[in-house]
Design a protein around this motif. Structure first.
Motif, mmCIF file in Angstrom:
data_model
loop_
_atom_site.group_PDB
_atom_site.id
_atom_site.type_symbol
_atom_site.label_atom_id
_atom_site.label_comp_id
_atom_site.label_asym_id
_atom_site.label_seq_id
_atom_site.Cartn_x
_atom_site.Cartn_y
_atom_site.Cartn_z
ATOM 1 N N VAL A 13 0.863 -1.258 0.036
ATOM 2 C CA VAL A 13 0.046 0.046 0.169
ATOM 3 C C VAL A 13 0.824 1.377 -0.099
ATOM 4 O O VAL A 13 1.919 1.324 0.882
ATOM 5 C CB VAL A 13 -1.071 0.055 1.134
ATOM 6 C CG1 VAL A 13 -1.814 1.292 1.047
ATOM 7 C CG2 VAL A 13 -1.855 -1.284 1.553
ATOM 8 N N GLU A 14 0.660 2.290 -0.859
ATOM 9 C CA GLU A 14 1.406 3.304 -1.016
ATOM 10 C C GLU A 14 3.031 3.280 -0.857
ATOM 11 O O GLU A 14 3.426 3.879 0.255
ATOM 12 C CB GLU A 14 0.645 4.564 -0.145
ATOM 13 C CG GLU A 14 -0.491 4.831 -0.384
ATOM 14 C CD GLU A 14 -1.291 5.859 0.462
ATOM 15 O OE1 GLU A 14 -0.639 6.027 1.493
ATOM 16 O OE2 GLU A 14 -2.388 6.293 0.298
ATOM 17 N N GLY A 15 3.523 2.372 -1.577
ATOM 18 C CA GLY A 15 4.982 2.330 -1.521
ATOM 19 C C GLY A 15 5.345 1.374 -0.320
ATOM 20 O O GLY A 15 6.649 1.083 -0.117
ATOM 21 N N THR A 16 4.649 0.781 0.583
ATOM 22 C CA THR A 16 5.088 0.117 1.717
ATOM 23 C C THR A 16 4.795 -1.159 1.259
ATOM 24 O O THR A 16 3.600 -1.722 0.713
ATOM 25 C CB THR A 16 4.236 0.315 2.925
ATOM 26 O OG1 THR A 16 4.584 1.693 3.585
ATOM 27 C CG2 THR A 16 4.286 -0.564 4.085
ATOM 28 N N THR A 54 9.144 0.180 4.623
ATOM 29 C CA THR A 54 8.570 1.381 4.206
ATOM 30 C C THR A 54 9.602 2.349 3.673
ATOM 31 O O THR A 54 10.735 2.406 4.215
ATOM 32 C CB THR A 54 8.336 1.917 5.699
ATOM 33 O OG1 THR A 54 7.439 0.963 6.383
ATOM 34 C CG2 THR A 54 7.279 3.254 5.619
ATOM 35 N N TRP A 131 9.699 -6.037 -3.386
ATOM 36 C CA TRP A 131 10.009 -4.388 -3.428
ATOM 37 C C TRP A 131 10.430 -4.140 -5.045
ATOM 38 O O TRP A 131 10.265 -3.189 -5.340
ATOM 39 C CB TRP A 131 11.187 -4.165 -2.430
ATOM 40 C CG TRP A 131 11.559 -2.675 -2.400
ATOM 41 C CD1 TRP A 131 12.393 -2.318 -3.266
ATOM 42 C CD2 TRP A 131 11.210 -1.681 -1.813
ATOM 43 N NE1 TRP A 131 12.657 -0.947 -2.880
ATOM 44 C CE2 TRP A 131 11.977 -0.668 -2.046
ATOM 45 C CE3 TRP A 131 10.383 -1.549 -0.722
ATOM 46 C CZ2 TRP A 131 11.813 0.746 -1.467
ATOM 47 C CZ3 TRP A 131 9.883 -0.338 -0.089
ATOM 48 C CH2 TRP A 131 10.916 0.838 -0.566
#
Ligand code: MEV
Length: 334
Positions: A13-16, A54, A131
């Motif tokens: 979610v949102e880059g995490t 994160t 990632w």
């Protein structure tokens, strides 16, 4: 073996990125599996290690509150197990460790024979791969985690990284492709934590020294354990819980003979059997750690109470079923 990638254990979610991995339980065959005999293990899908990545400027920063680590990756020795799995994974996929905070949280008790180290390593590989947009095969994940298991264990058989990376019940022989097994009936297990730590490396090393002084004696005991594992596999496939329970009981007696049980584990095994378990044995490396009991679901509560009265620190209930197991905490007295 199924080849389903790791996507199910990863979310973003949102880059995490968040990834997780299950704990494991050895049903039969621990220790002798190190010497080439078969073993049976299952994932504990409800008891997991979770890794969150994160985005953050600067070098990868590791946070593992349970083991007191809050440091940038370059500050950790390269043979520290967390640093090692990160560096191995980065090297394998040819990328640099991300600019992020990598936080590790785990529900799996440490040094208790439930695969906490292998689960943390597996979750790290899954998170790093996600990632960088890679979907690793379970076999690749398992091979990377195995390298780190060597730091924890010395001479690991590979069963822990295999069952955790594939997240399926497996029949395992070192050096061969793991074989999934499908129980004809769910296997209701109670897992009782003795509260005493189980130092896998020391227990495995101690047994190895004794085996070196009398290999014939120990080979005969390992062969007897292998016979129990094979009979247990047939019982699982045939849907015969009493037979499986009896094989677990016999496996425990043989584990006592090879010197990996302890008074506290024997007490828990005895308590479970007296309260009506179909079978009970130590699970994992031994000396401390966990005892597992195969139970009739109707008797589970009674047996759980007996285990607590005999000193179990925690008791979990899991149903090793057709492919997926659910783990619920029925008691927590930690
Ligand atoms: C540890 O979970 C199981 C052992 O058989 C060691 C190994 O297989 O590497 C005791």
């Amino acid at each position: 073996m199924g080849t389903g990638g790791c996507a199910d254990y990863v979310s973003g979610v949102e880059g995490t990125i968040r990834a997780s991995a299950a704990g494991k339980v050895i049903l039969l065959g621990e220790h002798s599996v190190v010497y080439g005999r078969p073993a049976i293990a299952a994932p504990l899908s409800g008891l997991r290690a979770t890794v969150t990545l994160t985005p953050h400027p600067g070098p990868l920063h590791i946070q593992a509150p349970a083991v007191g680590i809050d440091a940038p990756l370059p500050d950790l020795p390269s043979d520290q197990p967390l640093a090692r799995i990160i560096l191995l994974t980065a090297e394998h996929y040819r990328f640099s460790p991300p600019r992020a905070v990598l936080r590790i949280e785990s529900q799996i008790p440490v040094a208790s024979g439930l695969g906490s180290g292998a689960a943390v390593s597996t979750a790290i590989v899954r998170a790093l791969a996600a990632w960088y947009g890679v979907r690793p095969e379970p076999g690749q994940v398992s091979a990377l985690v195995y390298e780190v298991e060597k730091i924890y264990h010395g001479t690991p058989s590979g069963i822990d990284n295999t069952v955790i990376a594939y997240e399926q019940p497996v029949y395992f022989v070192r050096g061969r492709s793991p074989e999934p097994f499908s129980p004809r009936f769910p296997l209701p297990l109670l897992i009782a934590d003795s509260g005493v730590s189980s130092p896998t490396r020391e227990v495995v090393g101690d047994l190895r020294r004794r085996w070196e002084t009398d290999p014939t004696h120990y080979a005969a005991l390992f062969d007897r354990i292998a016979a129990e594992v094979e009979a247990a596999r047939r019982a699982i496939e045939a849907g015969d819980p009493p037979e499986l329970g009896m094989r677990m009981n016999r496996n425990h007696e043989l584990l006592r003979e090879i010197g990996v049980s302890s008074p506290v584990l024997d007490r828990l095994v005895e308590a479970a059997r007296r309260a009506g378990a179909l079978g009970a044995k130590l699970s994992g490396a031994g000396w401390g750690g966990n005892v597992i009991a195969l139970v009739d679901p109707l008797a589970a509560e009674e047996i759980e109470r007996a285990l607590r009265e005999a000193g179990a620190r925690n008791v979990w209930r899991t149903d090793v079923g057709t492919g997926v197991s659910k783990t619920g905490r029925v008691a927590d007295h930690g």
